[in-house]
Write a protein that holds these residues in place. Structure first.
Motif, PDB file in Angstrom:
ATOM      1  N   GLU A  85      -3.938 -37.273 -27.427  1.00 53.46           N
ATOM      2  CA  GLU A  85      -3.943 -37.915 -26.099  1.00 53.46           C
ATOM      3  C   GLU A  85      -2.834 -37.389 -25.194  1.00 53.46           C
ATOM      4  O   GLU A  85      -2.763 -37.768 -24.020  1.00 53.46           O
ATOM      5  CB  GLU A  85      -3.840 -39.440 -26.225  1.00 53.46           C
ATOM      6  CG  GLU A  85      -2.593 -39.956 -26.910  1.00 53.46           C
ATOM      7  CD  GLU A  85      -2.790 -40.169 -28.405  1.00 53.46           C
ATOM      8  OE1 GLU A  85      -2.022 -40.953 -28.998  1.00 53.46           O
ATOM      9  OE2 GLU A  85      -3.706 -39.546 -28.985  1.00 53.46           O
TER      10      GLU A  85
ATOM     11  N   LYS B 221     -21.016 -34.553 -21.384  1.00 51.00           N
ATOM     12  CA  LYS B 221     -21.289 -35.556 -20.350  1.00 51.00           C
ATOM     13  C   LYS B 221     -22.625 -35.297 -19.652  1.00 51.00           C
ATOM     14  O   LYS B 221     -23.432 -36.210 -19.472  1.00 51.00           O
ATOM     15  CB  LYS B 221     -20.144 -35.535 -19.326  1.00 51.00           C
ATOM     16  CG  LYS B 221     -20.331 -36.466 -18.136  1.00 51.00           C
ATOM     17  CD  LYS B 221     -20.243 -37.915 -18.543  1.00 51.00           C
ATOM     18  CE  LYS B 221     -20.293 -38.837 -17.327  1.00 51.00           C
ATOM     19  NZ  LYS B 221     -20.294 -40.267 -17.717  1.00 51.00           N
TER      20      LYS B 221
ATOM     21  N   ASP C 126     -18.931 -40.929 -31.733  1.00 55.65           N
ATOM     22  CA  ASP C 126     -19.510 -42.060 -31.006  1.00 55.65           C
ATOM     23  C   ASP C 126     -19.223 -41.881 -29.520  1.00 55.65           C
ATOM     24  O   ASP C 126     -18.397 -41.055 -29.121  1.00 55.65           O
ATOM     25  CB  ASP C 126     -18.884 -43.371 -31.502  1.00 55.65           C
ATOM     26  CG  ASP C 126     -19.127 -43.615 -32.980  1.00 55.65           C
ATOM     27  OD1 ASP C 126     -20.229 -43.264 -33.463  1.00 55.65           O
ATOM     28  OD2 ASP C 126     -18.208 -44.128 -33.661  1.00 55.65           O
TER      29      ASP C 126
ATOM     30  N   ASN D 108     -17.368 -42.329 -26.284  1.00 56.47           N
ATOM     31  CA  ASN D 108     -16.002 -42.752 -25.983  1.00 56.47           C
ATOM     32  C   ASN D 108     -16.005 -43.699 -24.795  1.00 56.47           C
ATOM     33  O   ASN D 108     -17.062 -44.116 -24.309  1.00 56.47           O
ATOM     34  CB  ASN D 108     -15.088 -41.535 -25.760  1.00 56.47           C
ATOM     35  CG  ASN D 108     -15.492 -40.693 -24.561  1.00 56.47           C
ATOM     36  OD1 ASN D 108     -16.231 -41.129 -23.676  1.00 56.47           O
ATOM     37  ND2 ASN D 108     -14.998 -39.462 -24.511  1.00 56.47           N
ATOM     38  N   GLU D 109     -14.813 -44.065 -24.323  1.00 51.75           N
ATOM     39  CA  GLU D 109     -14.719 -45.056 -23.239  1.00 51.75           C
ATOM     40  C   GLU D 109     -15.363 -44.574 -21.942  1.00 51.75           C
ATOM     41  O   GLU D 109     -15.677 -45.374 -21.054  1.00 51.75           O
ATOM     42  CB  GLU D 109     -13.255 -45.445 -22.989  1.00 51.75           C
ATOM     43  CG  GLU D 109     -12.342 -44.325 -22.545  1.00 51.75           C
ATOM     44  CD  GLU D 109     -11.757 -43.539 -23.723  1.00 51.75           C
ATOM     45  OE1 GLU D 109     -10.842 -42.718 -23.490  1.00 51.75           O
ATOM     46  OE2 GLU D 109     -12.222 -43.724 -24.874  1.00 51.75           O
ATOM     47  N   ASP D 110     -15.566 -43.244 -21.831  1.00 56.36           N
ATOM     48  CA  ASP D 110     -16.228 -42.693 -20.640  1.00 56.36           C
ATOM     49  C   ASP D 110     -17.726 -42.494 -20.851  1.00 56.36           C
ATOM     50  O   ASP D 110     -18.398 -41.887 -20.011  1.00 56.36           O
ATOM     51  CB  ASP D 110     -15.584 -41.346 -20.265  1.00 56.36           C
ATOM     52  CG  ASP D 110     -14.109 -41.489 -19.920  1.00 56.36           C
ATOM     53  OD1 ASP D 110     -13.757 -42.481 -19.251  1.00 56.36           O
ATOM     54  OD2 ASP D 110     -13.309 -40.629 -20.323  1.00 56.36           O
ATOM     55  N   GLY D 111     -18.227 -42.961 -21.996  1.00 54.00           N
ATOM     56  CA  GLY D 111     -19.662 -42.824 -22.264  1.00 54.00           C
ATOM     57  C   GLY D 111     -20.070 -41.423 -22.655  1.00 54.00           C
ATOM     58  O   GLY D 111     -21.207 -41.011 -22.430  1.00 54.00           O
TER      59      GLY D 111
ATOM     60  N   LYS E 276     -20.169 -38.480 -25.817  1.00 55.72           N
ATOM     61  CA  LYS E 276     -20.050 -38.217 -27.257  1.00 55.72           C
ATOM     62  C   LYS E 276     -19.149 -36.996 -27.455  1.00 55.72           C
ATOM     63  O   LYS E 276     -19.607 -35.867 -27.639  1.00 55.72           O
ATOM     64  CB  LYS E 276     -21.429 -37.984 -27.880  1.00 55.72           C
ATOM     65  CG  LYS E 276     -22.275 -39.243 -27.979  1.00 55.72           C
ATOM     66  CD  LYS E 276     -23.547 -38.992 -28.751  1.00 55.72           C
ATOM     67  CE  LYS E 276     -24.323 -40.278 -28.977  1.00 55.72           C
ATOM     68  NZ  LYS E 276     -25.549 -40.051 -29.771  1.00 55.72           N
TER      69      LYS E 276
ATOM     70  N   LYS F  54     -15.024 -35.757 -28.896  1.00 55.65           N
ATOM     71  CA  LYS F  54     -13.830 -36.102 -29.655  1.00 55.65           C
ATOM     72  C   LYS F  54     -13.023 -34.840 -29.914  1.00 55.65           C
ATOM     73  O   LYS F  54     -13.582 -33.739 -30.037  1.00 55.65           O
ATOM     74  CB  LYS F  54     -14.233 -36.735 -30.994  1.00 55.65           C
ATOM     75  CG  LYS F  54     -13.095 -37.287 -31.826  1.00 55.65           C
ATOM     76  CD  LYS F  54     -12.673 -38.667 -31.374  1.00 55.65           C
ATOM     77  CE  LYS F  54     -11.618 -39.243 -32.309  1.00 55.65           C
ATOM     78  NZ  LYS F  54     -11.138 -40.558 -31.869  1.00 55.65           N
TER      79      LYS F  54
ATOM     80  N   GLU G   6      -5.437 -39.858 -36.142  1.00 54.26           N
ATOM     81  CA  GLU G   6      -6.875 -40.018 -35.868  1.00 54.26           C
ATOM     82  C   GLU G   6      -7.723 -39.453 -37.003  1.00 54.26           C
ATOM     83  O   GLU G   6      -8.746 -40.031 -37.386  1.00 54.26           O
ATOM     84  CB  GLU G   6      -7.253 -39.322 -34.551  1.00 54.26           C
ATOM     85  CG  GLU G   6      -6.856 -40.071 -33.307  1.00 54.26           C
ATOM     86  CD  GLU G   6      -7.693 -41.325 -33.111  1.00 54.26           C
ATOM     87  OE1 GLU G   6      -8.925 -41.217 -32.968  1.00 54.26           O
ATOM     88  OE2 GLU G   6      -7.099 -42.428 -33.101  1.00 54.26           O
TER      89      GLU G   6
END
Length: 347
Positions: free
Chosen positions: A160, A186, A255, A257-260, A262, A264, A318
């Motif tokens: 991050e 996205k 999965d 993420n918070e922004d919709g 997939k 990582k 992570e």
């Protein structure tokens, strides 16, 4: 227990950079572990380092009937499109790249061609794999690098952290790969995972890496150059730990993420930086134990090189949280295995 959502059995898997260090190790592990897989490998077999090493790695893989090799460059759109059209890979692992920080200063065009155009072609092929109702690519895993952290002062390096200050073109291309993958995830729903590798080493590795280059010079009785006067630290990560990490990641599509998206990114590093001087001393001991050298090397202490960084240090929380796995091979054990291989390979 890790919540894997992809079963690699009977899957068609594409690995780019198959004759490379990590690619060949990964391919061997997949062929050994998973039933019914079909493995497609592409590599341009360039002469950035000893092609004989690449041919040796490849020859072992070609003994397996489940493996298909294609000689070509991912920067060639036609070659990439043909692979996706003919073989329809379900999992893609992009390891093909022009590697090396210092070489990016003298030959930047090679990095733009392979790391940017090549990865763009892979992303485009993944995008169109879903056309006409096809299932398409279930997971794209790609190599990033610890070099994206640049001269980051905060340690250990966490995914991050802001990484907008690369100190080499190589680092800039790897950060660009992460941005490109995010955009395609996205826009087109491609599940993608980036892996920031930290100083990978081991038997049959890359001759341009320090441990290999030092060994070659020691064998010839030549002086070795130690930069920043030896005051540098690296998170050395043994190849088997890298492969375990990649295989784990391949089996877990990210999965939303918070922004919709997939998408990582993970660090894969040993989580234990070692000083450059300790590294050299350990390497010398391992080489002397195998009778490869008889005396420690003469050392030339030099200032920091352009594009280099003071230390690398991976935060792997992570990785541990999602997979219950953390690289753990100690430097002495890893270099001992390298020394045994070197003695056998070069006799």
């Amino acid at each position: 227990m890790t919540n894997f959502n992809i079963d690699l059995k009977n899957k068609t898997i594409l690995i780019t950079g198959i004759a490379g260090f990590i690619g060949s190790y990964l391919a061997r592990e997949l062929l050994k572990t998973f039933e019914g897989i079909r493995l497609i490998g592409i590599d341009n077999m360039n002469d950035y380092y000893d092609v004989g090493l690449k041919e040796m790695r490849l020859a072992e893989l070609q003994q397996n009937t489940a493996f298909t090799f294609i000689k070509g460059s991912i920067a060639d759109k036609t070659v990439v499109d043909d692979i996706f059209s003919i073989y329809k890979p379900q999992i893609v692992v992009n390891l093909a790249a022009q590697a090396g920080v210092r070489y990016s200063i003298t030959n930047p065009r090679a990095y733009v061609e392979s790391n940017l155009m090549g990865f763009f072609n892979i992303l485009e092929a993944c995008r169109y794999s879903y056309d006409e109702g096809c299932t398409g690519v279930e997971h794209l895993v790609y190599a990033s690098s610890s070099s994206v952290y640049g001269s980051n002062k905060k340690v250990p390096y966490a995914t991050e952290d802001k990484v907008d200050n690369p100190v080499s073109l190589y680092a800039a291309t790897k950060k660009s790969n992460e941005l490109m993958a995010h955009a395609y995830s996205k826009l087109y729903g491609i599940p993608s995972t980036g892996l920031r590798f930290f100083t990978v080493y081991g038997p049959a590795g890359r001759p341009d890496m320090a441990y290999f280059g030092f060994t070659n010079k020691m064998v010839k009785g030549q002086k070795i150059q130690i930069f920043n006067y030896g005051d540098m630290y690296r998170d050395f990560t043994y190849i088997d730990d890298i492969v375990t990490g990649v295989v784990n990641v391949m089996q877990k599509s990210p999965d939303f993420n918070e922004d919709g998206v997939k998408y990582k990114v993970y660090n894969i590093g040993n989580n234990q930086p070692e000083s450059l001087m300790y590294f050299v001393e350990t390497l010398e001991k391992c080489l002397m134990a195998e009778g490869i050298i008889t005396l420690p090397a003469e050392k030339e202490l030099l200032p920091m090189q352009p594009g280099d960084v003071y230390q690398t240090y991976a935060d792997v929380d992570e990785l541990v949280k999602d997979f219950g796995f953390k690289p753990s091979t100690g430097l002495a054990k890893g270099l001992e295995k390298f020394a045994k291989w070197y003695k056998e390979y070069y006799k």
